[in-house]
Design a protein around this motif. Structure first.
Motif, mmCIF file in Angstrom:
data_model
loop_
_atom_site.group_PDB
_atom_site.id
_atom_site.type_symbol
_atom_site.label_atom_id
_atom_site.label_comp_id
_atom_site.label_asym_id
_atom_site.label_seq_id
_atom_site.Cartn_x
_atom_site.Cartn_y
_atom_site.Cartn_z
ATOM 1 N N GLY A 37 0.778 -1.226 0.000
ATOM 2 C CA GLY A 37 0.000 0.000 0.000
ATOM 3 C C GLY A 37 0.811 1.278 0.000
ATOM 4 O O GLY A 37 0.254 2.366 0.108
ATOM 5 N N ARG A 38 2.123 1.171 -0.095
ATOM 6 C CA ARG A 38 3.000 2.348 -0.123
ATOM 7 C C ARG A 38 3.747 2.387 -1.441
ATOM 8 O O ARG A 38 3.969 1.364 -2.074
ATOM 9 C CB ARG A 38 4.026 2.280 1.017
ATOM 10 C CG ARG A 38 3.404 2.284 2.371
ATOM 11 C CD ARG A 38 4.421 2.316 3.495
ATOM 12 N NE ARG A 38 5.724 1.839 3.131
ATOM 13 C CZ ARG A 38 6.400 0.928 3.817
ATOM 14 N NH1 ARG A 38 5.890 0.393 4.888
ATOM 15 N NH2 ARG A 38 7.596 0.559 3.428
ATOM 16 N N THR A 39 4.157 3.560 -1.835
ATOM 17 C CA THR A 39 4.984 3.704 -3.025
ATOM 18 C C THR A 39 6.442 3.748 -2.599
ATOM 19 O O THR A 39 6.843 4.613 -1.827
ATOM 20 C CB THR A 39 4.621 4.986 -3.802
ATOM 21 O OG1 THR A 39 3.253 4.919 -4.191
ATOM 22 C CG2 THR A 39 5.486 5.122 -5.045
ATOM 23 N N LEU A 40 7.203 2.777 -3.084
ATOM 24 C CA LEU A 40 8.626 2.690 -2.792
ATOM 25 C C LEU A 40 9.402 2.848 -4.093
ATOM 26 O O LEU A 40 8.824 2.821 -5.170
ATOM 27 C CB LEU A 40 8.967 1.336 -2.159
ATOM 28 C CG LEU A 40 8.211 0.980 -0.881
ATOM 29 C CD1 LEU A 40 8.601 -0.412 -0.407
ATOM 30 C CD2 LEU A 40 8.455 1.999 0.213
ATOM 31 N N VAL A 41 10.695 3.000 -3.980
ATOM 32 C CA VAL A 41 11.549 3.105 -5.158
ATOM 33 C C VAL A 41 12.449 1.877 -5.188
ATOM 34 O O VAL A 41 13.116 1.558 -4.199
ATOM 35 C CB VAL A 41 12.398 4.386 -5.133
ATOM 36 C CG1 VAL A 41 13.239 4.476 -6.403
ATOM 37 C CG2 VAL A 41 11.515 5.613 -4.996
ATOM 38 N N ARG A 42 12.431 1.176 -6.320
ATOM 39 C CA ARG A 42 13.271 -0.009 -6.489
ATOM 40 C C ARG A 42 14.538 0.390 -7.239
ATOM 41 O O ARG A 42 14.468 0.960 -8.314
ATOM 42 C CB ARG A 42 12.514 -1.092 -7.251
ATOM 43 C CG ARG A 42 13.343 -2.338 -7.472
ATOM 44 C CD ARG A 42 12.557 -3.486 -8.041
ATOM 45 N NE ARG A 42 11.677 -3.094 -9.106
ATOM 46 C CZ ARG A 42 10.515 -3.687 -9.376
ATOM 47 N NH1 ARG A 42 10.092 -4.673 -8.639
ATOM 48 N NH2 ARG A 42 9.778 -3.270 -10.380
ATOM 49 N N TYR A 43 15.668 0.081 -6.628
ATOM 50 C CA TYR A 43 16.963 0.355 -7.245
ATOM 51 C C TYR A 43 17.617 -0.984 -7.575
ATOM 52 O O TYR A 43 17.576 -1.917 -6.780
ATOM 53 C CB TYR A 43 17.867 1.157 -6.305
ATOM 54 C CG TYR A 43 17.425 2.587 -6.151
ATOM 55 C CD1 TYR A 43 17.708 3.527 -7.130
ATOM 56 C CD2 TYR A 43 16.707 2.990 -5.030
ATOM 57 C CE1 TYR A 43 17.289 4.845 -6.991
ATOM 58 C CE2 TYR A 43 16.290 4.312 -4.897
ATOM 59 C CZ TYR A 43 16.578 5.222 -5.885
ATOM 60 O OH TYR A 43 16.168 6.513 -5.752
ATOM 61 N N ARG A 44 18.256 -1.032 -8.731
ATOM 62 C CA ARG A 44 18.963 -2.246 -9.158
ATOM 63 C C ARG A 44 20.462 -1.952 -9.146
ATOM 64 O O ARG A 44 20.921 -0.941 -9.695
ATOM 65 C CB ARG A 44 18.499 -2.636 -10.549
ATOM 66 C CG ARG A 44 19.144 -3.879 -11.066
ATOM 67 C CD ARG A 44 18.607 -4.196 -12.441
ATOM 68 N NE ARG A 44 19.507 -5.071 -13.119
ATOM 69 C CZ ARG A 44 19.123 -6.078 -13.862
ATOM 70 N NH1 ARG A 44 17.852 -6.306 -14.047
ATOM 71 N NH2 ARG A 44 20.006 -6.849 -14.446
#
Length: 51
Positions: free
Chosen positions: A41-48
């Motif tokens: 339910g939250r907006t996160l940032v995915r880093y690769r």
């Protein structure tokens, strides 16, 4: 090449530079920009990262 994905909460207590510093000091390199993802339910940032 090995990849690793990390989720970052922009509203959380940890600043982004701490994640980036920790990963680069461990030999990982950021690959491209972060990508917004929904998680619990939250907006996160995915880093690769790669090494």
């Amino acid at each position: 090449m090995t990849t690793r994905t990390e989720l970052f909460d922009p509203d959380g207590p940890r600043p982004l530079h701490e994640l980036l510093d920790a990963m680069t000091s461990d030999g990982w390199r950021l690959e491209g920009p972060g990508e917004a993802v929904e998680h619990d339910g939250r907006t996160l940032v995915r880093y690769r990262f790669v090494r």
